[in-house]
Scaffold this motif. Structure first.
Motif, PDB file in Angstrom:
ATOM      1  N   ARG A 106       0.833  -1.208   0.000  1.00 40.61           N
ATOM      2  CA  ARG A 106       0.000   0.000   0.000  1.00 40.61           C
ATOM      3  C   ARG A 106       0.869   1.259   0.000  1.00 40.61           C
ATOM      4  N   GLU A 107       1.913   1.257   0.810  1.00 46.77           N
ATOM      5  CA  GLU A 107       2.792   2.424   0.890  1.00 46.77           C
ATOM      6  C   GLU A 107       3.511   2.661  -0.434  1.00 46.77           C
ATOM      7  N   LEU A 108       4.027   1.606  -1.020  1.00 53.95           N
ATOM      8  CA  LEU A 108       4.701   1.753  -2.308  1.00 53.95           C
ATOM      9  C   LEU A 108       3.719   2.183  -3.397  1.00 53.95           C
ATOM     10  N   VAL A 125       8.628   9.990  -3.744  1.00 57.01           N
ATOM     11  CA  VAL A 125       9.400   8.802  -3.349  1.00 57.01           C
ATOM     12  C   VAL A 125      10.599   9.223  -2.512  1.00 57.01           C
ATOM     13  N   ILE A 126      11.359  10.185  -3.014  1.00 59.01           N
ATOM     14  CA  ILE A 126      12.558  10.644  -2.301  1.00 59.01           C
ATOM     15  C   ILE A 126      12.162  11.295  -0.983  1.00 59.01           C
ATOM     16  N   GLU A 127      11.114  12.122  -0.991  1.00 56.09           N
ATOM     17  CA  GLU A 127      10.647  12.768   0.244  1.00 56.09           C
ATOM     18  C   GLU A 127      10.271  11.731   1.293  1.00 56.09           C
ATOM     19  N   ASP A 131      11.862  11.145   5.007  1.00 54.99           N
ATOM     20  CA  ASP A 131      11.036  11.502   6.166  1.00 54.99           C
ATOM     21  C   ASP A 131       9.946  10.449   6.376  1.00 54.99           C
ATOM     22  N   HIS A 132      10.183   9.534   7.282  1.00 56.43           N
ATOM     23  CA  HIS A 132       9.258   8.422   7.535  1.00 56.43           C
ATOM     24  C   HIS A 132       7.871   8.906   7.968  1.00 56.43           C
ATOM     25  N   GLY A 137       1.756   4.557   7.101  1.00 55.75           N
ATOM     26  CA  GLY A 137       1.681   3.642   8.243  1.00 55.75           C
ATOM     27  C   GLY A 137       3.033   3.069   8.582  1.00 55.75           C
ATOM     28  N   GLU A 138       3.026   2.211   9.570  1.00 52.30           N
ATOM     29  CA  GLU A 138       4.262   1.547  10.000  1.00 52.30           C
ATOM     30  C   GLU A 138       4.505   0.351   9.102  1.00 52.30           C
TER      31      GLU A 138
END
Length: 150
Positions: A106-108, A125-127, A131-132, A137-138
């Motif tokens: 989902r994150e990707l 993507v770079i941002e 910055d997590h 989500g985790e």
């Protein structure tokens, strides 16, 4: 009785020679017989045991669980509750890993969907990698040690 060299055992089972040595070192495979010239030789029991270990590794069982399963296999008169419990534990671990992978997916997908056009200075993507807190989500994955040829 057919005696195999370590190379022939590797070919017969699809397990690399260093992995066979590693399994011997940690006690999953018993020490083989030796020739007068000190070369390892293996019988058919080693082929079966190594196939068992390889299959268990393919299913993701950790080494300690494989050790327990081998002990059970060596004593077939025992009840199989322990084997059932080990399989259930592995199933739970696989399901947890699938859930982690779904979070990563989902994150990707969000990163890909942001589809920045232009300069890297404005790239989602770079941002997100810098910055997590920008992530949805985790998604920290657990790293397990890997072993040669596994």
């Amino acid at each position: 009785m057919l005696q195999r060299s370590i190379g022939n055992l590797a070919k017969a089972t699809g397990v690399k020679v260093p992995t066979i040595r590693f399994y011997e070192q940690i006690g999953l495979l018993p020490a083989p017989q030796r020739t007068l010239s000190d070369r390892r030789v293996y019988g058919e029991a080693a082929v079966g045991r190594l196939a068992f270990i390889k299959h268990a590794r393919q299913l993701g069982f950790p080494v300690e669980a494989i050790r327990d399963l081998l002990r059970l296999s060596d004593s077939p008169e025992q009840p199989c509750e322990t084997a059932n419990a080990l399989a259930a534990e592995q199933l739970s671990a696989v399901r947890a890993k699938i859930a982690q992978l779904q979070v990563l997916e989902r994150e990707l997908q969000q990163m890909v969907d942001a589809a920045c056009i232009g300069e890297v200075a404005n790239c989602r993507v770079i941002e997100a990698l810098h910055d997590h807190t920008l992530c949805a989500g985790e998604h920290q994955t657990e790293r397990r040690p890997t072993y040669a040829g596994l």
